[in-house]
Design a protein around this motif. Structure first.
Motif, short mmCIF file in Angstrom:
data_model
loop_
_atom_site.label_atom_id
_atom_site.label_comp_id
_atom_site.label_asym_id
_atom_site.label_seq_id
_atom_site.Cartn_x
_atom_site.Cartn_y
_atom_site.Cartn_z
N LYS A 90 0.83 -1.21 0.00
CA LYS A 90 0.00 0.00 0.00
C LYS A 90 0.86 1.26 0.00
O LYS A 90 0.51 2.25 -0.63
N LYS A 91 1.99 1.20 0.69
CA LYS A 91 2.87 2.37 0.70
C LYS A 91 3.42 2.62 -0.70
O LYS A 91 3.51 3.78 -1.13
N GLU A 92 3.78 1.55 -1.42
CA GLU A 92 4.29 1.73 -2.78
C GLU A 92 3.21 2.28 -3.71
O GLU A 92 3.47 3.12 -4.57
N LEU A 93 1.99 1.81 -3.53
CA LEU A 93 0.87 2.34 -4.32
C LEU A 93 0.61 3.80 -3.98
O LEU A 93 0.29 4.60 -4.86
N ALA A 94 0.75 4.15 -2.70
CA ALA A 94 0.58 5.54 -2.29
C ALA A 94 1.69 6.41 -2.86
O ALA A 94 1.47 7.60 -3.15
N MET A 95 2.86 5.85 -3.05
CA MET A 95 3.96 6.58 -3.69
C MET A 95 3.60 6.90 -5.15
O MET A 95 3.98 7.93 -5.69
N ILE A 96 2.86 6.00 -5.79
CA ILE A 96 2.45 6.21 -7.18
C ILE A 96 1.37 7.27 -7.28
O ILE A 96 1.39 8.14 -8.16
N GLN A 97 0.42 7.24 -6.36
CA GLN A 97 -0.79 8.08 -6.44
C GLN A 97 -0.46 9.57 -6.38
O GLN A 97 -0.02 10.08 -5.36
N PRO A 98 -0.70 10.31 -7.47
CA PRO A 98 -0.42 11.75 -7.44
C PRO A 98 -1.59 12.54 -6.85
O PRO A 98 -2.71 12.07 -6.76
N ALA A 99 -1.26 13.77 -6.45
CA ALA A 99 -2.29 14.75 -6.10
C ALA A 99 -2.30 15.78 -7.22
O ALA A 99 -1.25 16.27 -7.63
N TYR A 100 -3.48 16.09 -7.73
CA TYR A 100 -3.59 16.89 -8.95
C TYR A 100 -3.90 18.35 -8.65
O TYR A 100 -4.66 18.67 -7.74
N GLN A 101 -3.32 19.22 -9.47
CA GLN A 101 -3.52 20.66 -9.33
C GLN A 101 -4.91 21.07 -9.82
O GLN A 101 -5.40 20.51 -10.80
N PRO A 102 -5.54 22.05 -9.17
CA PRO A 102 -6.82 22.55 -9.70
C PRO A 102 -6.60 23.24 -11.04
O PRO A 102 -5.51 23.76 -11.30
N PRO A 103 -7.61 23.28 -11.89
CA PRO A 103 -7.50 24.04 -13.14
C PRO A 103 -7.30 25.52 -12.81
O PRO A 103 -7.65 25.97 -11.72
N PRO A 104 -6.73 26.31 -13.73
CA PRO A 104 -6.53 27.74 -13.49
C PRO A 104 -7.81 28.46 -13.10
O PRO A 104 -7.80 29.35 -12.27
N ASN A 105 -8.92 28.06 -13.71
CA ASN A 105 -10.22 28.66 -13.39
C ASN A 105 -11.18 27.57 -12.94
O ASN A 105 -11.88 26.99 -13.76
N PRO A 106 -11.17 27.23 -11.64
CA PRO A 106 -12.04 26.15 -11.17
C PRO A 106 -13.50 26.47 -11.43
O PRO A 106 -13.90 27.63 -11.48
N GLU A 107 -14.30 25.41 -11.58
CA GLU A 107 -15.71 25.58 -11.91
C GLU A 107 -16.44 26.35 -10.81
O GLU A 107 -16.40 25.97 -9.65
N PRO A 108 -17.09 27.47 -11.15
CA PRO A 108 -17.83 28.22 -10.14
C PRO A 108 -19.21 27.60 -9.91
O PRO A 108 -19.63 26.70 -10.61
N VAL A 109 -19.88 28.14 -8.89
CA VAL A 109 -21.28 27.76 -8.69
C VAL A 109 -22.07 28.23 -9.90
O VAL A 109 -21.80 29.29 -10.47
N ASP A 110 -23.05 27.46 -10.32
CA ASP A 110 -23.89 27.83 -11.45
C ASP A 110 -24.45 29.23 -11.22
O ASP A 110 -24.99 29.55 -10.15
N LYS A 111 -24.32 30.10 -12.24
CA LYS A 111 -24.71 31.50 -12.09
C LYS A 111 -26.19 31.65 -11.75
O LYS A 111 -26.58 32.47 -10.91
N ALA A 112 -27.03 30.84 -12.40
CA ALA A 112 -28.47 30.92 -12.15
C ALA A 112 -28.78 30.57 -10.70
O ALA A 112 -29.65 31.20 -10.06
N TYR A 113 -28.06 29.57 -10.16
CA TYR A 113 -28.28 29.17 -8.76
C TYR A 113 -27.81 30.28 -7.83
O TYR A 113 -28.47 30.58 -6.82
N ASP A 114 -26.70 30.90 -8.15
CA ASP A 114 -26.17 31.99 -7.35
C ASP A 114 -27.15 33.16 -7.30
O ASP A 114 -27.47 33.70 -6.23
N VAL A 115 -27.66 33.57 -8.47
CA VAL A 115 -28.59 34.70 -8.55
C VAL A 115 -29.91 34.36 -7.85
O VAL A 115 -30.47 35.18 -7.10
N SER A 116 -30.43 33.14 -8.10
CA SER A 116 -31.70 32.73 -7.47
C SER A 116 -31.60 32.76 -5.95
O SER A 116 -32.52 33.21 -5.26
N THR A 117 -30.47 32.29 -5.45
CA THR A 117 -30.27 32.29 -4.00
C THR A 117 -30.27 33.71 -3.44
O THR A 117 -30.92 34.00 -2.43
#
Length: 308
Positions: A168-195
């Protein structure tokens, strides 16, 4: 009384939208076991925020592949040695393809993702897929999409690890942690405005209903509008509540806000309607009265009275 109910809610609304910053913003290494040692050994410096993600991931996986192929495995059976080499060959395939998943869900940090929304699978997930099939990998993803290898449970995965020739430790050595995209997905605009609209409207309606309930107003207009508006906000919050609480935290906060404000508006509107009904029942009275008629006859009459 009204201020005690509404003021904390309005303040909590601001806190929910602004959120808070925590230590998670400091976790930027590509792997929880090895950190960024692969990049440092290759270039002599730590990766920067502008370092290309594919380069960073590829260097890490190439480093781990070499390290695992060079490890002493004399303690393993012939069967496990064969399985281990086969999985490392699959890892090499994966590195050459460079079809890495993306972290769409945690804009504040790097994060392991088993399978992303586009169907791209992580390195360990690919080893599972190539050796025992995609359905098993998807089953793991359904329960442990963001889990560390050390936290993944289940008899199928444990059995796979046992027969992989890797720890499991060797598999954990393989497992990467990924960077967020430059512009992460925002809350849906319609949901934001409705709220925002519903919070403003229901805050006003709640204040009016609470005030009129205290004063004993008889109009049903505001309680009925409040019931409709509150129910709409409650349903909006329930429908949009994310299944995974760790995903899109702002959307979760907005959903909790909608559920809370919707429930409050419904409660105050219902209370106001009850007070109006109670007031009207008390204001009218019907009485039977007896009275005397000529020639010693008696009669019965019905009397109505209204209090003002």
């Amino acid at each position: 009384m009204i201020n005690k109910i509404l003021l904390p809610l309005i303040l909590s609304y601001g806190l929910l939208l602004t959120g808070d910053k925590n230590h998670e913003t400091n976790y930027n290494s590509v792997n929880e076991v090895l950190g960024d040692i692969s990049f440092i050994q290759k270039f002599g410096v730590e990766p920067e925020a502008t370092t290309k993600e594919k380069l960073r991931l590829t260097i890490h996986l190439e480093y781990v592949e070499y390290k695992l192929r060079s490890a002493d495995v004399t303690h393993l059976s012939t069967y496990l040695k064969t399985k281990r080499l086969q999985l490392l060959d699959y890892l090499k395939e994966y590195i050459e393809a460079e079809s890495y998943p993306m972290n769409y869900h945690f804009p504040e940090r790097r994060q392991s993702v088993f399978i992303d929304k586009n169907g791209n699978i992580c390195a360990v997930g690919y080893l599972v897929e190539r050796s025992v099939g995609r359905p098993i990998a998807e089953e793991i993803n359904s329960k442990h999409k963001f889990s560390s290898i050390f936290d993944i449970e289940g008899s199928e995965f444990e059995q796979w690890v046992t027969e992989s020739g890797l720890t499991k430790k060797e598999l954990a050595m393989i497992q990467p942690a990924y960077q967020p995209p430059p512009n992460p997905e925002p809350v849906d605009k319609a949901y934001d405005v409705s709220t925002s609209i519903l919070v403003g409207m229901n805050t006003t309606l709640s204040f009016i209903n609470a005030s009129r309930a205290v004063k004993g107003a008889e109009s049903k207009k505001f309680p009925i509008v409040g019931l409709i508006s509150g129910t709409g906000q409650l349903v909006l919050g329930i429908v949009n509540y994310p299944e995974n609480n760790s995903v899109n935290k702002r959307e979760r906060k907005l959903s909790l806000l909608n559920i809370g404000f919707g429930t409050l508006t419904i409660a105050l509107s219902s209370y106001n309607l009850f007070k109006i009904k109670e007031s009207r029942e008390k204001s009218y009275a019907v009485r039977l009265k007896s009275f005397s008629l000529p020639q010693n006859n008696s009669g019965i009459g019905i009397g109505f009275s209204k209090s003002f």
